[in-house]
Design a protein around this motif. Structure first.
Motif, short mmCIF file in Angstrom:
data_model
loop_
_atom_site.label_atom_id
_atom_site.label_comp_id
_atom_site.label_asym_id
_atom_site.label_seq_id
_atom_site.Cartn_x
_atom_site.Cartn_y
_atom_site.Cartn_z
N TYR A 144 0.81 -1.39 -0.17
CA TYR A 144 -0.06 -0.18 -0.06
C TYR A 144 0.88 1.01 0.14
O TYR A 144 0.58 2.26 -0.92
CB TYR A 144 -0.91 0.12 1.08
N ALA A 145 1.97 1.26 0.70
CA ALA A 145 2.86 2.45 0.81
C ALA A 145 3.25 2.67 -0.60
O ALA A 145 3.41 3.97 -1.07
CB ALA A 145 3.96 2.32 1.94
N ASP A 146 3.85 1.84 -1.14
CA ASP A 146 4.42 1.93 -2.57
C ASP A 146 3.51 2.48 -3.45
O ASP A 146 3.92 3.20 -4.48
CB ASP A 146 5.19 0.50 -3.04
N HIS A 147 2.42 1.77 -3.52
CA HIS A 147 1.33 2.24 -4.44
C HIS A 147 0.88 3.81 -4.10
O HIS A 147 0.74 4.49 -5.31
CB HIS A 147 -0.01 1.44 -4.24
N PHE A 148 0.71 4.15 -2.84
CA PHE A 148 0.17 5.56 -2.74
C PHE A 148 1.39 6.54 -2.61
O PHE A 148 1.37 7.66 -2.61
CB PHE A 148 -0.09 5.37 -1.15
N GLY A 149 2.67 5.85 -2.81
CA GLY A 149 3.82 6.71 -2.63
C GLY A 149 3.94 7.30 -1.25
O GLY A 149 4.51 8.63 -1.10
N ALA A 150 3.51 6.66 -0.13
CA ALA A 150 3.70 6.91 1.12
C ALA A 150 4.63 6.50 2.07
O ALA A 150 5.39 5.48 1.65
CB ALA A 150 2.17 6.49 1.65
N ARG A 151 4.91 6.88 3.31
CA ARG A 151 5.88 6.50 4.16
C ARG A 151 5.34 5.44 4.95
O ARG A 151 4.07 5.29 5.56
CB ARG A 151 6.38 7.86 4.96
N LEU A 152 6.10 4.26 5.12
CA LEU A 152 5.45 3.35 5.93
C LEU A 152 6.14 3.48 7.23
O LEU A 152 7.46 3.43 7.40
CB LEU A 152 5.99 1.89 5.36
N TRP A 153 5.50 3.36 8.42
CA TRP A 153 5.84 3.54 9.86
C TRP A 153 5.95 2.44 10.70
O TRP A 153 4.95 1.57 10.57
CB TRP A 153 5.07 4.62 10.59
N ILE A 154 6.94 2.01 11.38
CA ILE A 154 6.58 0.89 12.48
C ILE A 154 7.88 1.42 13.93
O ILE A 154 8.56 1.90 13.46
CB ILE A 154 7.18 -0.46 12.17
N HIS A 155 7.59 0.55 14.87
CA HIS A 155 8.47 0.81 15.76
C HIS A 155 9.78 -0.11 15.72
O HIS A 155 9.47 -1.33 15.30
CB HIS A 155 7.76 0.60 17.32
N GLU A 156 10.72 0.23 16.39
CA GLU A 156 12.04 -0.53 16.26
C GLU A 156 11.88 -1.96 17.04
O GLU A 156 12.49 -2.83 16.55
CB GLU A 156 13.12 0.27 16.90
N GLY A 157 10.96 -1.95 17.65
CA GLY A 157 10.74 -3.51 18.52
C GLY A 157 10.09 -4.46 17.67
O GLY A 157 10.35 -5.74 17.89
N ASP A 158 9.55 -4.01 16.43
CA ASP A 158 8.99 -4.90 15.50
C ASP A 158 9.55 -4.78 14.36
O ASP A 158 9.03 -5.16 13.12
CB ASP A 158 7.41 -4.90 15.52
N LEU A 159 10.70 -4.07 14.22
CA LEU A 159 11.41 -3.76 13.06
C LEU A 159 11.63 -5.04 12.08
O LEU A 159 11.59 -4.94 10.69
CB LEU A 159 12.63 -2.99 13.00
#
Length: 289
Positions: A144-159
């Motif tokens: 979805y992020a690539d399709h939208f040209g969006a930034r994908l976010w996550i916390h380092e604990g689940d990186l």
């Protein structure tokens, strides 16, 4: 029931029951149709449940729900839409679109992937960010992020579950990730669980806590805590005084709307109750939806 049925693929995720609780109930660890719809409004609610179900288990006599009655994305109020079309790869989690004053949109967790759905979501505005609440919900995030040209976010604990994320939230301190939107790390359900607070109104909690129709209160899924229930208790105690919101919007479990003061009191009480909990084996059947 009058042609509607629940097939045996049901995984008891509760997503359908949230949308039509008067028409769909739970029995023996799965959903079941309670009665047929009585009017057009109930028929539409049953179709919403069918299009949200991750296993497509809610079915009319024809075998396929009416595509014209697919309501998603569905407005919950003037600032948030429910994506529907929950994915089996996120255990049927709910996902949301957060509308921003600039006319842009943030997606919180993800529904099943399809280009047709993505086009529907961008009709609400340009999607700038895909915010993952934790590792269980990363499926489709990159796509979805690539399709939208969006930034994908996550916390380092689940990186490790999304190593190609564009933005990594670190540590335990709140982080402003957009105008009016703050990420609050909340380790417990997983090491990298995060909730997202928006505009003093919305709280997207992932799987950290939810509204239970059974108890009529905020609850944690103590029987499905992958990392540490003790850590979750510490997290809730730490953030209870920092969070002010009216709408609870979880990944699993029901949504709820209360005045901010009442929601705050219930969150403090939840933190106190969670402190009393002890680690237990994973048991999906013990969740009190």
């Amino acid at each position: 029931m009058a042609g509607w049925h629940v097939d045996d693929r049901c995984v008891n995720c509760d997503a359908a029951r949230q949308l039509a609780p008067e028409l769909i109930g739970e029995s023996d660890g799965r959903s079941r149709i309670l009665r047929p719809p009585r009017d057009e409004a109930e028929t539409r609610r049953l179709h919403a449940a069918a299009f949200a179900c991750p296993t497509r288990s809610i079915r009319p006599e024809s075998g396929r729900p009416d595509e014209k009655l697919d309501p998603f994305p569905m407005a919950l109020d003037d600032g948030v839409l429910l994506c529907g079309h929950n994915s089996p790869h996120t255990a049927g989690a709910n996902s949301y679109l957060l509308l921003r004053p600039s006319g842009t949109v943030m997606m919180i967790d993800t529904p099943r992937w399809s280009r047709e759905l993505a086009a529907r979501f961008t009709a609400s505005g340009r999607v700038t960010d895909v915010l993952l609440t934790h590792r269980d919900h990363v499926a489709h995030g990159r796509r979805y992020a690539d399709h939208f040209g969006a930034r994908l976010w996550i916390h380092e604990g689940d990186l490790d579950a999304a190593p190609d994320a564009d933005q990594v939230i670190r540590g335990l301190d709140p982080r402003e990730i957009g105008d009016g939107v703050t990420a609050h790390p909340l380790p417990g359900h997983t090491r990298g669980s995060v909730l997202y607070l928006a505009d003093g109104r919305y709280c997207f909690t992932g799987d950290s806590f939810y509204w239970s129709r059974t108890t009529g209160d905020l609850e944690v899924a103590e029987s499905v805590t992958w990392y540490s229930i003790e850590e979750l208790a510490r997290s809730l105690a730490r953030v209870a005084g920092q969070l002010r919101f009216e709408r609870l919007l979880p990944g699993h479990g029901d949504r709820h709307h209360l005045p901010a003061e009442e929601m705050s009191g219930r969150l403090h009480a939840l933190a106190d109750r969670t402190r009393q909990l002890q680690p237990r084996p994973i048991d999906f059947t013990a969740v009190r939806w």
